[in-house]
Each structure stands twice: as structure tokens, then as C-alpha cells.
Motif scaffolding. Structure first.
Motif, PDB file in Angstrom:
ATOM      1  N   ARG A 151      12.127   1.198  -6.830  1.00  0.00           N
ATOM      2  CA  ARG A 151      12.561   2.586  -6.765  1.00  0.00           C
ATOM      3  C   ARG A 151      11.561   3.361  -5.940  1.00  0.00           C
ATOM      4  O   ARG A 151      10.352   3.275  -6.149  1.00  0.00           O
ATOM      5  CB  ARG A 151      12.592   3.154  -8.186  1.00  0.00           C
ATOM      6  N   PRO A 152      12.079   4.074  -4.966  1.00  0.00           N
ATOM      7  CA  PRO A 152      11.139   4.782  -4.090  1.00  0.00           C
ATOM      8  C   PRO A 152      10.388   5.883  -4.851  1.00  0.00           C
ATOM      9  O   PRO A 152      10.940   6.583  -5.702  1.00  0.00           O
ATOM     10  CB  PRO A 152      12.027   5.369  -3.022  1.00  0.00           C
ATOM     11  N   CYS A 153       9.121   6.003  -4.485  1.00  0.00           N
ATOM     12  CA  CYS A 153       8.329   7.093  -5.017  1.00  0.00           C
ATOM     13  C   CYS A 153       7.429   7.595  -3.908  1.00  0.00           C
ATOM     14  O   CYS A 153       6.986   6.831  -3.055  1.00  0.00           O
ATOM     15  CB  CYS A 153       7.488   6.641  -6.219  1.00  0.00           C
ATOM     16  N   LEU A 154       7.220   8.903  -3.951  1.00  0.00           N
ATOM     17  CA  LEU A 154       6.485   9.547  -2.876  1.00  0.00           C
ATOM     18  C   LEU A 154       5.107  10.037  -3.323  1.00  0.00           C
ATOM     19  O   LEU A 154       4.319  10.493  -2.493  1.00  0.00           O
ATOM     20  CB  LEU A 154       7.278  10.736  -2.353  1.00  0.00           C
ATOM     21  N   GLU A 155       4.795   9.925  -4.624  1.00  0.00           N
ATOM     22  CA  GLU A 155       3.562  10.553  -5.108  1.00  0.00           C
ATOM     23  C   GLU A 155       2.328   9.833  -4.639  1.00  0.00           C
ATOM     24  O   GLU A 155       1.332  10.476  -4.305  1.00  0.00           O
ATOM     25  CB  GLU A 155       3.555  10.578  -6.648  1.00  0.00           C
ATOM     26  N   ARG A 168       1.765   7.970  -2.001  1.00  0.00           N
ATOM     27  CA  ARG A 168       1.726   7.554  -0.597  1.00  0.00           C
ATOM     28  C   ARG A 168       0.327   7.773  -0.012  1.00  0.00           C
ATOM     29  O   ARG A 168      -0.370   8.742  -0.366  1.00  0.00           O
ATOM     30  CB  ARG A 168       2.721   8.338   0.220  1.00  0.00           C
ATOM     31  N   ILE A 169      -0.071   6.863   0.858  1.00  0.00           N
ATOM     32  CA  ILE A 169      -1.404   6.924   1.457  1.00  0.00           C
ATOM     33  C   ILE A 169      -1.330   6.299   2.846  1.00  0.00           C
ATOM     34  O   ILE A 169      -0.514   5.400   3.095  1.00  0.00           O
ATOM     35  CB  ILE A 169      -2.454   6.193   0.584  1.00  0.00           C
ATOM     36  N   GLU A 202      13.049 -10.638   5.167  1.00  0.00           N
ATOM     37  CA  GLU A 202      14.199 -10.712   4.277  1.00  0.00           C
ATOM     38  C   GLU A 202      13.770 -10.851   2.823  1.00  0.00           C
ATOM     39  O   GLU A 202      14.366 -10.233   1.908  1.00  0.00           O
ATOM     40  CB  GLU A 202      15.085 -11.879   4.696  1.00  0.00           C
ATOM     41  N   MET A 216       5.525  -4.561   5.125  1.00  0.00           N
ATOM     42  CA  MET A 216       6.684  -4.757   5.990  1.00  0.00           C
ATOM     43  C   MET A 216       6.414  -4.207   7.382  1.00  0.00           C
ATOM     44  O   MET A 216       6.976  -4.685   8.354  1.00  0.00           O
ATOM     45  CB  MET A 216       7.916  -4.108   5.386  1.00  0.00           C
ATOM     46  N   ARG A 269       4.221  -2.624  -0.505  1.00  0.00           N
ATOM     47  CA  ARG A 269       5.318  -3.416   0.059  1.00  0.00           C
ATOM     48  C   ARG A 269       5.793  -2.809   1.369  1.00  0.00           C
ATOM     49  O   ARG A 269       6.001  -3.531   2.359  1.00  0.00           O
ATOM     50  CB  ARG A 269       6.443  -3.514  -0.959  1.00  0.00           C
ATOM     51  N   ALA A 270       5.974  -1.507   1.370  1.00  0.00           N
ATOM     52  CA  ALA A 270       6.409  -0.836   2.594  1.00  0.00           C
ATOM     53  C   ALA A 270       5.382  -1.028   3.704  1.00  0.00           C
ATOM     54  O   ALA A 270       5.733  -1.232   4.869  1.00  0.00           O
ATOM     55  CB  ALA A 270       6.632   0.648   2.307  1.00  0.00           C
ATOM     56  N   GLU A 271       4.088  -0.967   3.368  1.00  0.00           N
ATOM     57  CA  GLU A 271       3.047  -1.144   4.364  1.00  0.00           C
ATOM     58  C   GLU A 271       3.019  -2.561   4.902  1.00  0.00           C
ATOM     59  O   GLU A 271       2.847  -2.772   6.106  1.00  0.00           O
ATOM     60  CB  GLU A 271       1.685  -0.780   3.748  1.00  0.00           C
ATOM     61  N   LEU A 291      12.492  -7.522   1.530  1.00  0.00           N
ATOM     62  CA  LEU A 291      13.578  -6.576   1.254  1.00  0.00           C
ATOM     63  C   LEU A 291      14.215  -6.842  -0.105  1.00  0.00           C
ATOM     64  O   LEU A 291      14.721  -5.916  -0.773  1.00  0.00           O
ATOM     65  CB  LEU A 291      14.629  -6.672   2.358  1.00  0.00           C
ATOM     66  N   MET A 344       5.299  -0.354  -4.459  1.00  0.00           N
ATOM     67  CA  MET A 344       6.329   0.090  -3.525  1.00  0.00           C
ATOM     68  C   MET A 344       5.673   0.545  -2.226  1.00  0.00           C
ATOM     69  O   MET A 344       6.147   0.251  -1.140  1.00  0.00           O
ATOM     70  CB  MET A 344       7.170   1.208  -4.151  1.00  0.00           C
ATOM     71  N   VAL A 345       4.565   1.258  -2.358  1.00  0.00           N
ATOM     72  CA  VAL A 345       3.849   1.723  -1.173  1.00  0.00           C
ATOM     73  C   VAL A 345       3.262   0.544  -0.410  1.00  0.00           C
ATOM     74  O   VAL A 345       3.354   0.470   0.836  1.00  0.00           O
ATOM     75  CB  VAL A 345       2.743   2.723  -1.595  1.00  0.00           C
TER      76      VAL A 345
END
Lengths: 184, 524
Positions: free
Chosen positions: A48-52, A54-55, A40, A169, A165-167, A43, A162-163
Motif C-alpha cells: 500500500r502506497p505511503c508518502l510519509e 519518503r526520502i 516483474e 526498482m 522497493r520503489a527505490e 512488481l 514500500m519506499v
């Protein structure tokens, strides 16, 4: 005399086993609750999502197969993961604009979980030492070193955070499954 | 002029390069050109379908068509187009069978078209906890102290409803306002497919309870609660099945009771006679009575002292035509008579314990009757039923036992007078006079032979007095006290012992009878 000592030893083992089983049960409840809290908080660290940038950090596949681990093994793994997550977020996140309170709350929750795990891990320090050199732990350490290196290489940019953080999670569902091993 | 051509060539070359680069990279939209602020996206699981919906914030952009792409954060993969959501008009897309992995970030990309030209893009990231999960339909059935909550799931649910969904969303049954049950905590170890029933127990009867069901994701702000359903638990509220079962049990009980009471009534009235075939030893009806019952009356036993005497007596040896043989002296050997009875020559001596005072009077009466007979010779022929002072009259005061005693006593004095001359052997034994026949043989040999075969049993209630008065006189009837009164004898016949004794004396020379001692014999 000898019989009395043996009896006392047996009683101690039984009670310790019972105490440990009770503590694992309570630990499972605390750990499950702590994992939900951490997710929580993460989250709330919206980016802001970014795709450049990514790994694929290549999370170790071994820790995904939880059925092979005993209670003590799962406790070691969870403790290692929480400790490294704590370490990752101690880096510079100023470019993200995250609320520091949320990050501090995340630190506090991680610390509580680690303290509960250490009460069990301290009982048999020789097993802790053995686990520190195990392959699973080494792979985990490599994984989190890649995360640290990525942040450093991307100069702790928001997209990189952002990348990461997503990893991070993605780690908590694995921790929740390892927590289920406490009821084995 | 050459410079104009050069400028044109360079422009065309740049244009071609731009087209070439655009064609080369045209398949991958450049997501950085458009921000995600132009629209808001919602991902919802409704009716067991994963639905992504979006709304354009900038109202100036009014797209007519949409195309949906998506990718994940864990791998640097190019976005993939969603086939059934290409060039759609409504701002929503079914991703039920598209997004199946829960533990990853999904990045949906919505391209906005107006006509054939793209006017914008929307992009967002969705974690599993970001789903809005609509609650399932449910029914509640109230009982006395518990409520059955049945959750309705389809038999085949999307993969997203697998066990992993429980990692991100707890199914909660809430009994307002105090009890919350998280089914994930129950570790059902099952996915949400097919109906599922949970029991809310330990409830208070006669109380109203309201129940709500919902999924609780990690982001608690995304909870969607179901409509509340309430039910009142009445004290006698039971399920249809249990009511019918109770009614059936009650009816069955009444039927059994009626049946049993009918049987008992019929048995009492006698329509049913249930025989008890238990052996006698198991018949305890009169057990107590038998324990304290009076001892059975002892048999009337008379003590008799049998004194054998060695006397010649004539016994019938079954030779009807040889009287001389019958007159021969024979040993006193008991022989079987024609009737089959064993005969013994006996002299009876009544050994009653208490002297019967009435016996002597009876004796005297007998003697008197004998005297009377001598005075009245025709008296013998008189039927014994004529009214005469007869000790053998069936007086109510005199029992057959007493009459037997009397008869024996009558014979005894005479006997004694003769027995003292010849004592002989003595045998004392108890005889139940009810079970024996007593008969006194006459002095006449022929008559004796006839008389031996004519034994009047004691059991006979009546005798034919018309047959032969003389025979009757020579016979002695001993009637049991329990049976009918002995027939009316003349006193002469009743005092037969004395007459026979006297006749025996006269026939002592040739008589083979023991008339003098009352040559009677006990026959049975």
C-alpha cells in the motif's frame, strides 16, 4: 622459437578477444532478460502506497551516464549493484506481508546474474581489485548503506519497505542501460 | 458565570487553532485519512495519449466532481495538482505532457467531491511497467514471399514515446503463430515517431498469414493486442508498382523485337542496303573461298629471244621534209616516235616450250596462202572478210595465242635464215604479248614513216579494212585471245612476215627497214 611463441600469444589474444566478445554478447542477452524478470518479481511485491516516510537516497549520478563506461567497467558496476540489492532484501520483510516464494525467486535470479558476471570478472582479478577502490563503486556502496540504514531506522515497517522497493526498482533501468555497454 | 465565559473562550480558542491549523495545512491533503481502496485506477497510453482513468468502488459514494493530484516516490515532494484535471466531471485525465519521466513511481491522488464537499480520495502508485500501451495502427501489404508491415505513428509523439519507453515496453510484430519480432531487439535507436515499415520475409507463397502488433510491457498481463490482419500470399501476387514495371518491360521487349525484325526484313528484301565500309583486308566473306581459290591464271607469257643486230636501219627522225636524211644510215638507236612510243628493232624468236605442231601447218598454210596470192594477184585487194581458207579465220578451235605464235613462227624461219648470217647480241626476256604492240615496218620508206605512226594497238577489236588494204597488209594485228576475234585478214596480210621479208631482201640496198628480218618493233 621466439617467433612461434609470439605467434601463439597473438593467436591466444585474438581467440580470447573473440571469446570475450561472444561471451559479452551472450551476457548482454542474459542480463537483459534477468533485469526484466527481477522487475516483474518486484512488481508482485505490492505494498500500500505511503508518502510519509519518503526520502531521497541520492542515487549516484555517475552511474546514470553509461556512455563513459567500458564493457569491463559496466560489468563491475552491474555486479556491485546486484550484490547490494541481494543484500537489502535479506533483511526482515515480515511486516510487508510479501510472499516468500517471490522473494526467493528474486534471490535466485539475482544469483544467476552475478554468477555470469563473475566468469568475466575473474579473468583479470587485478582489475577487480582496482575497481573495488574506485570512486564509482564507493558511491554505490554508500548509496546502498543508506538504504540499509533507512530500513533499520524505520524498523523495517511496510511503508519503509514500500519506499525501498520503489527505490530498488529505479536501479534496474540503470542496470539495463549499463548492459547496453556490452555491445560497445 | 465566569466559568461559562472560560469554557466559551477555550472552545473558541480551540476552534480558532483548528481553523488556523487547517488553513496552514489545508493545501496538502492528508492522504492518510482516506484509503486507496475506494477506487481503482488505470493508466493507459491510447491514441498516443497518456490517460489516467479511475472508477469508484464504493457505489454509495457517487461523486460529481474530481480533482487530480500527483507526486513521486523518489523525492519527498508535496503533491502537485494537475491543472486541466481540476474539478472535472469525467473520471479520466490526460497526463501526456505531465508525466514524462519513466524511471520513477508516480503517485496519483484523486479527490472525490460531491457538490462542494469532498467525500473521498483515491491514491495509487504507477511504475512505468504498469502502463497499458495500446498498439499503433498498422497496414500490411503482401508480396510473393514477404509482407510489409507499416506502423503508423504521428510525426510528433509525446515524450513518453521516447527511447525510454523501449526500456519498459517492447513493440512486437507477431506473425501468428510462429514468429514474433521484437523491434526493441533490433536496436532501432529511434523513438516511435513517424511511420515505420518492417518486412516479414522468408514466407511461403500461396499461404495465409495473420499479423498482430502490440506493446509488451514488463507486466505481461497488461498487453493490449491489436486486431489481427490476415493476407493470402498468392504465387503471382506482386505490388502494383512491380506489376506495372513487369508489364512495361514486356512491352518494351516486344517493341524492340518488332523493330529488329522489321529492320532485318527490310534488309533482306533490299529496301535497306547497308554498306560495309570495311577495308578489303577485313572482308572475310570470301575468306575461306580465297584460301582455297584457284591461283589466278598466269599471264600468257611468251618467251622471246631478242637478238640485236647491227644493221643500218632507217629511223624516222621526225623530219618530214628530208628524205635523204631518212635514208642515211643511222645507228640502231631507239627513238621515240611521233606517237610517243619507244621503238626497238627486234627480231623475234618465239621460244614456246612445246613445239606447236599446228604451227608448221599454219606456216604451210601461210605459205600456201602466199602462193595463192602470187597466183591470184588480186587477192590482196579482196576484203579479208571474204570466205577464203584463211588460217586467220576466227575458228573456234584456234585461240589468238596460237595465232600469235603462228605469226611469229612465220617470221622466224625467214628471220633465222638471215639471222644466222649475223647473230649479234642476244637478249632473252619475257614479253606479255597482250600488253605490247607488234608492228612490222614496210619496205617503203614513206610508208614506213607513215606506218610507224600508225600503230594498230593490240587492244583494238576491229580495224578498218577499208582504209588501206596495203597498209593493212603491212600491218600485223595481234589480237588478244580474250578480246574479239582478230579481223579477217587475207592470207596475204597474215603472212605479212614472209612478204616483207622478201621485200626486205629486195630493198636491202636502200631500205632502212628490217623487212628481211621482219623489221617490226615492240611498241607499247
Amino acid at each position: 622459437m621466439t617467433n612461434g611463441c609470439i605467434l601463439q600469444t597473438l593467436l591466444l589474444l585474438c581467440f580470447s578477444t573473440t571469446a570475450l566478445s561472444i561471451s559479452y554478447k551472450a551476457l548482454r542477452l542474459y542480463q537483459s532478460s534477468g533485469s526484466v524478470t527481477c522487475q516483474e518479481l518486484l512488481l508482485q511485491l505490492n505494498v500500500r502506497p505511503c508518502l510519509e516516510d519518503r526520502i531521497n537516497f541520492k542515487l549516484p549520478e555517475k552511474i546514470k551516464h553509461q556512455q563513459q563506461f567500458k564493457k569491463k567497467d559496466a560489468a563491475f558496476l552491474i555486479h556491485e549493484m546486484l550484490q547490494n540489492i541481494f543484500s537489502v532484501f535479506t533483511n526482515d520483510f515480515s511486516s510487508t506481508g510479501w510472499n516468500k516464494t517471490i522473494v526467493e525467486n528474486l534471490f535466485g535470479e539475482l544469483h544467476k546474474q552475478m554468477d555470469r558476471l563473475e566468469t568475466i570478472l575473474k579473468e583479470k582479478p587485478e582489475e577487480s581489485l582496482a575497481w573495488r577502490n574506485s570512486m564509482a563503486i564507493l558511491h554505490l556502496k554508500s548509496y546502498y548503506r543508506r538504504l540499509q540504514r533507512y530500513l533499520k531506522d524505520k524498523e523495517y515497517s511496510s511503508c519503509a519497505w514500500m519506499v525501498v522497493r520503489a527505490e530498488i526498482m529505479r536501479n534496474f533501468p540503470i542496470i539495463s542501460k549499463l548492459t547496453d555497454c556490452f555491445q560497445n | 458565570m465566569f466559568s461559562n465565559y472560560n469554557v466559551s473562550a477555550i472552545t473558541l480558542l480551540n476552534l480558532y487553532l483548528m481553523v488556523y491549523v487547517s488553513v496552514l495545512f489545508g493545501t496538502s491533503p492528508t492522504f492518510s485519512e482516506y484509503s486507496d481502496e475506494s477506487c481503482t485506477m488505470n493508466l493507459t497510453i491510447q491514441n498516443f495519449q497518456l490517460i489516467l482513468s479511475w472508477e469508484v468502488k464504493n457505489r454509495s459514494i457517487q461523486p460529481t466532481h474530481y480533482t487530480l493530484w500527483y507526486t513521486i516516490m523518489s523525492k519527498p515532494e508535496d503533491p502537485k495538482i494537475v491543472g486541466n484535471c481540476t474539478n472535472i466531471t469525467k473520471p479520466s485525465c490526460d497526463l501526456t505532457d505531465v508525466w514524462e519521466i519513466m524511471d520513477d513511481h508516480y503517485i496519483p491522488i484523486v479527490e472525490l467531491y460531491k457538490g462542494n464537499s469532498m467525500v473521498g480520495r483515491c491514491m495509487n502508485s504507477f511504475w512505468a511497467s504498469d502502463f497499458y500501451i495500446e498498439p499503433p495502427r498498422f497496414e500490411i501489404v503482401g508480396f510473393l514471399d514477404h509482407i510489409n508491415v507499416t506502423l503508423e505513428f504521428p510525426s510528433v509523439t509525446p515524450k513518453i514515446y521516447g527511447k525510454e519507453i523501449q526500456e519498459y515496453a517492447s513493440l512486437v510484430i507477431e506473425k501468428q503463430w510462429d514468429k514474433i519480432v521484437k523491434l526493441n531487439d533490433l536496436k532501432l535507436n529511434r523513438d516511435f515517431s513517424g511511420n515505420f515499415t518492417y518486412i516479414l520475409d522468408n514466407l511461403i507463397p500461396n499461404t495465409n498469414y495473420c499479423v498482430s502488433v502490440y506493446f509488451e510491457p514488463l507486466d505481461v498481463e497488461k498487453i493490449i493486442k491489436s486486431p489481427i490482419k490476415c493476407i493470402f500470399l498468392q504465387p503471382d501476387q506482386e505490388s502494383g508498382l512491380s506489376i506495372s514495371a513487369k508489364i512495361g518491360i514486356i512491352i518494351t521487349g516486344w517493341i524492340v523485337l518488332f523493330f529488329i525484325s522489321s529492320i532485318l526484313m527490310l534488309r533482306r528484301t533490299g529496301y535497306i542496303c547497308l554498306k560495309n565500309n570495311f577495308p578489303k583486308v577485313l572482308n572475310f566473306h570470301n575468306f575461306l573461298a580465297s584460301m582455297f581459290a584457284e591461283p589466278p591464271p598466269s599471264e600468257a607469257v611468251d618467251m622471246l629471244e631478242i637478238i640485236h643486230t647491227n644493221k643500218k636501219k632507217k629511223l624516222w627522225n621526225y623530219s618530214y621534209g628530208d628524205e635523204s636524211d631518212s635514208e642515211e644510215e643511222e645507228e640502231e638507236v631507239p627513238k621515240a616516235s611521233a606517237t610517243g612510243y619507244t621503238t626497238h628493232g627486234l627480231m623475234g624468236k618465239h621460244l614456246s616450250q612445246a613445239p606447236d605442231p599446228s604451227a608448221s601447218s599454219q606456216e604451210s598454210q601461210c605459205e600456201d596462202s602466199a602462193v595463192e596470192e602470187s597466183d591470184e594477184p588480186g587477192a590482196e585487194l579482196e576484203p579479208p572478210r571474204e570466205a577464203r581458207p584463211d588460217p586467220w579465220q576466227p575458228e573456234s578451235s584456234r585461240s589468238p595465242r596460237e595465232r600469235r605464235e603462228r605469226v611469229l613462227q612465220d617470221s622466224y624461219p625467214r628471220h633465222n635464215s638471215s639471222s644466222t648470217d649475223e647473230p649479234g647480241d642476244k637478249v632473252i626476256f619475257n614479253v606479255n604479248l597482250n600488253s605490247v604492240f607488234l608492228r612490222v615496218l614496210d619496205d617503203d620508206s614513206e610508208e614506213d614513216s607513215q606506218e610507224t605512226s600508225e600503230v594498230l594497238p593490240l587492244a583494238e577489236d576491229t580495224i578498218d579494212l577499208e582504209e588501206d588494204p596495203h597498209r593493212i597488209e603491212s600491218s600485223l594485228l595481234m589480237a588478244s585471245g580474250e578480246r574479239t576475234q582478230p579481223p579477217h585478214h587475207s592470207s596475204s596480210s597474215q603472212c605479212l612476215w614472209t612478204e616483207e621479208e622478201s621485200s626486205d631482201k629486195t630493198d636491202s640496198s636502200g631500205s632502212d627497214t628490217d623487212a628481211d628480218v621482219g623489221d617490226g618493233y615492240i611498241m607499247r
